[in-house]
Design an enzyme around this catalytic site. Structure first.
Site, PDB file in Angstrom:
ATOM      1  N   ASN A 172     114.394   2.493  49.344  1.00  0.00           N
ATOM      2  CA  ASN A 172     115.071   2.519  48.039  1.00  0.00           C
ATOM      3  C   ASN A 172     114.510   1.501  47.041  1.00  0.00           C
ATOM      4  OD1 ASN A 172     116.184   0.408  49.459  1.00  0.00           O
ATOM      5  ND2 ASN A 172     118.286   0.793  48.811  1.00  0.00           N
ATOM      6  N   GLU A 190     120.169  -6.730  57.260  1.00  0.00           N
ATOM      7  CA  GLU A 190     120.791  -6.435  55.968  1.00  0.00           C
ATOM      8  C   GLU A 190     121.142  -4.953  56.028  1.00  0.00           C
ATOM      9  OE1 GLU A 190     121.658  -5.154  52.903  1.00  0.00           O
ATOM     10  OE2 GLU A 190     119.668  -5.405  52.013  1.00  0.00           O
ATOM     11  N   CYS A 225     122.286  -0.411  48.615  1.00  0.00           N
ATOM     12  CA  CYS A 225     123.361  -0.732  49.559  1.00  0.00           C
ATOM     13  C   CYS A 225     124.448  -1.582  48.900  1.00  0.00           C
ATOM     14  CB  CYS A 225     122.808  -1.368  50.815  1.00  0.00           C
ATOM     15  SG  CYS A 225     121.827  -2.790  50.448  1.00  0.00           S
ATOM     16  N   GLU A 248     118.908 -13.266  52.319  1.00  0.00           N
ATOM     17  CA  GLU A 248     117.581 -13.120  51.721  1.00  0.00           C
ATOM     18  C   GLU A 248     117.604 -13.692  50.308  1.00  0.00           C
ATOM     19  OE1 GLU A 248     116.788  -8.771  52.461  1.00  0.00           O
ATOM     20  OE2 GLU A 248     115.371  -9.641  53.867  1.00  0.00           O
TER      21      GLU A 248
HETATM   22  C1  SIN Z   1     119.279  -2.788  48.882  1.00  0.00           C
HETATM   23  O1  SIN Z   1     119.808  -1.755  48.514  1.00  0.00           O
HETATM   24  O2  SIN Z   1     119.029  -2.981  50.082  1.00  0.00           O
HETATM   25  C2  SIN Z   1     118.881  -3.876  47.945  1.00  0.00           C
HETATM   26  C3  SIN Z   1     119.601  -3.842  46.671  1.00  0.00           C
HETATM   27  C4  SIN Z   1     119.247  -4.991  45.762  1.00  0.00           C
HETATM   28  O3  SIN Z   1     118.417  -5.863  46.086  1.00  0.00           O
HETATM   29  O4  SIN Z   1     119.830  -5.047  44.697  1.00  0.00           O
END
Ligand code: SIN
Length: 504
Positions: free
Chosen positions: A162, A262, A296, A480
């Site tokens: 993504n 994550e 996510c 992270e």
């Molecule tokens: C993710 O969807 O894993 C990362 C989303 C983000 O860094 O904003």
């Protein structure tokens, strides 16, 4: 006609090989897989279908490189990351085109991702020289204790589709800043951006074997297992679903690897009736429809207090109606496709379930099947699902219980703060949560009560390299980005000096 893909200024960034020990290599088996544009199904590249033996070769290269890379100075590593960052900026448009080609997100969003991705390199270039130890007063006389932080070793980085660039740099930058070497398993859907990043890493002078990439589609489970079970790999960092995270954790247990997980979310987004209505609508739109709902941290359950619900629902639907779905290369498109047909099936199953359980479809809500659909313009057809708004959602629906990972905004009514907090926390996962309120007491209360790793208060966007990213409960562990991100790639060694004479 689907818009044409703009040519890359630097054609050498479109790469069809894996990257091991600074060499561009085919898979040992010679097998390849196709990468397609999800808005048309047109093939945009091919990559090696790596398997366990290719992965082991990459791990060996990384283990060999670690022997010398661990001894580089923090300043040297910082300089390499800075050069890599600058090369990303210099090649930003090409990188954005690659992201849109394989992921489908609008080019403007892809440009934003390139900036976001490059910022992780800069952030950790700045963190590398600040890997501080400590001194500790000993409990007994004649001793002195100090700690140093050391790179953990070879890291396996398993990244999602993504954010094809940002999730690579969010993991690789702290690892390299710490003095580790890495093997990236690029996502089968979006390997091209990772390979372009590898080429820029090579140009930035990152030494052979420090940054390696294996690509695979069908062998993903076997390659993941190889990274998790190989004794030379000391750390695995994974971004993806909770189910796969649990499997990787089991596989990593025999060699007791350090892990960062994550994993999935199911973000509540709460609008209290004391909220700034326009700001709350904007925040919900940003959070829900970013990457067509495929992050996510996207809002998954939008809880709106009864008093403000009619006004919120009206404005929200009006705003969504103005969006336009299309190829990421169509400048008038605000939102792109889903990544594959399975994603479309899942989203549609959530909508059908909600409809059967009494939700009202205010917008969208049905698969696109006519020739006017953007996905059917050329190619084999894209994976589009209309931006959808559901009213009267309830906790029994799949949209409440599972992460939809698509462009479906489900609005749930609620009466009291206590009731909404109970609903918001009634989830096994806890990645992000959001709320809008102008009552400062409530802001503290609700932020502290939400069972998540990240809270957005009066904002729908929380992602920032400066801020710790990660979850609680079954959303995983580890952080992270931020000052904490580098610790995931370090071990602490204590040194106790005895026989210290204290002269009066
Ligand atoms: C993710 O969807 O894993 C990362 C989303 C983000 O860094 O904003």
């Amino acid at each position: 006609m689907a818009p044409t893909i703009p040519p890359l200024k630097d054609k050498s960034l479109l790469i069809d090989r894996a990257f091991v020990n600074s060499q561009w290599v085919p898979s040992e088996s010679g097998k390849t897989f196709e990468v397609t544009d999800p808005s048309t199904g047109v093939v945009v590249g091919t990559c090696p279908e790596c398997d366990v033996s290719d992965t082991e070769a990459a791990i060996d290269a990384a283990a060999n490189a670690f022997k010398t890379f661990r001894a580089t100075t923090a300043r040297q590593r910082s300089d390499m990351l800075r050069k890599w960052h600058q090369l990303m900026l210099d090649n930003a448009e090409d990188l954005a085109i690659l992201i849109t080609m394989e992921n489908g997100k609008p080019l403007a969003d892809a440009r934003g991702e390139v900036k976001y991705a490059s910022d992780f390199l800069l952030w950790f270039a700045e963190e590398a020289p600040r890997i501080y130890g400590s001194t500790i007063p000993a409990s007994v006389g004649g001793k002195r204790i100090l700690t140093v932080k050391e790179p953990i070793g070879v890291c396996g980085l398993i990244t999602p589709w993504n954010f094809p660039a940002a999730m690579v740099t969010r993991k690789a930058a702290p690892a390299i800043a710490a003095g580790c070497t890495v093997v990236v398993k690029a996502p089968g859907e979006t390997p091209l951006s990772s390979l372009a990043l590898a080429e820029l890493a090579r140009r930035a002078g990152i030494p052979a074997g420090v940054f390696n990439i294996v690509t695979t589609l069908e062998n993903t489970p076997a390659v993941g297992n190889a990274l998790c079970t190989h004794p030379k790999v000391k750390k695995v960092s994974f971004t993806g679903s909770t189910a796969v995270g649990k499997l990787l954790m089991k596989q990593s247990s025999d060699t007791l690897k350090k892990l960062s997980m994550e994993l999935g979310g199911n973000s509540p987004f709460i609008v209290f009736d004391d909220a700034d209505l326009d700001a709350a609508v904007e925040g919900a739109l940003m959070s829900k429809f970013r990457s067509s709902g495929q992050t996510c941290v996207c809002a998954n359950r939008i809880y709106v207090q009864r008093g403000i619900l009619p006004a919120f629902g009206k404005k929200f639907v009006e705003r969504v109606r103005r969006y336009k779905l299309g190829s990421g290369f169509d400048p008038s498109a605000t939102h792109g496709p889903l990544i594959h047909a399975r994603a479309v099936d899942k989203v549609d199953s959530h909508v059908r379930d909600a409809e059967a359980k009494g939700a009202q479809i205010a917008l969208g809500g049905h698969r696109m099947t006519t020739d006017a659909d953007p996905g059917r313009q050329g190619g084999r057809g894209g994976h589009f699902y209309p931006l959808t708004v559901l009213l009267d959602a309830t906790p029994e629906m799949l949209v409440a219980r599972e992460e939809t990972f698509g462009p479906v905004a489900a609005l749930f009514p609620f009466e009291t703060e206590q009731e909404v907090l109970a609903m918001a926390n009634a989830s096994e996962v806890g990645l992000a949560g959001y709320f809008f309120s102008r009552d400062v007491q409530r802001c503290w209360r609700v932020a502290e009560a939400m069972e998540v790793g990240m809270v957005g208060i009066n904002t729908g966007i929380i992602s920032d390299p400066a801020s710790p990213f990660g979850g609680v409960k079954q959303s995983g562990f580890g952080r992270e980005g931020s000052a904490l991100g580098i610790d995931e790639y370090l071990t602490v060694k204590s040194m106790t000096f005895g026989g210290v004479e204290v002269r009066p």
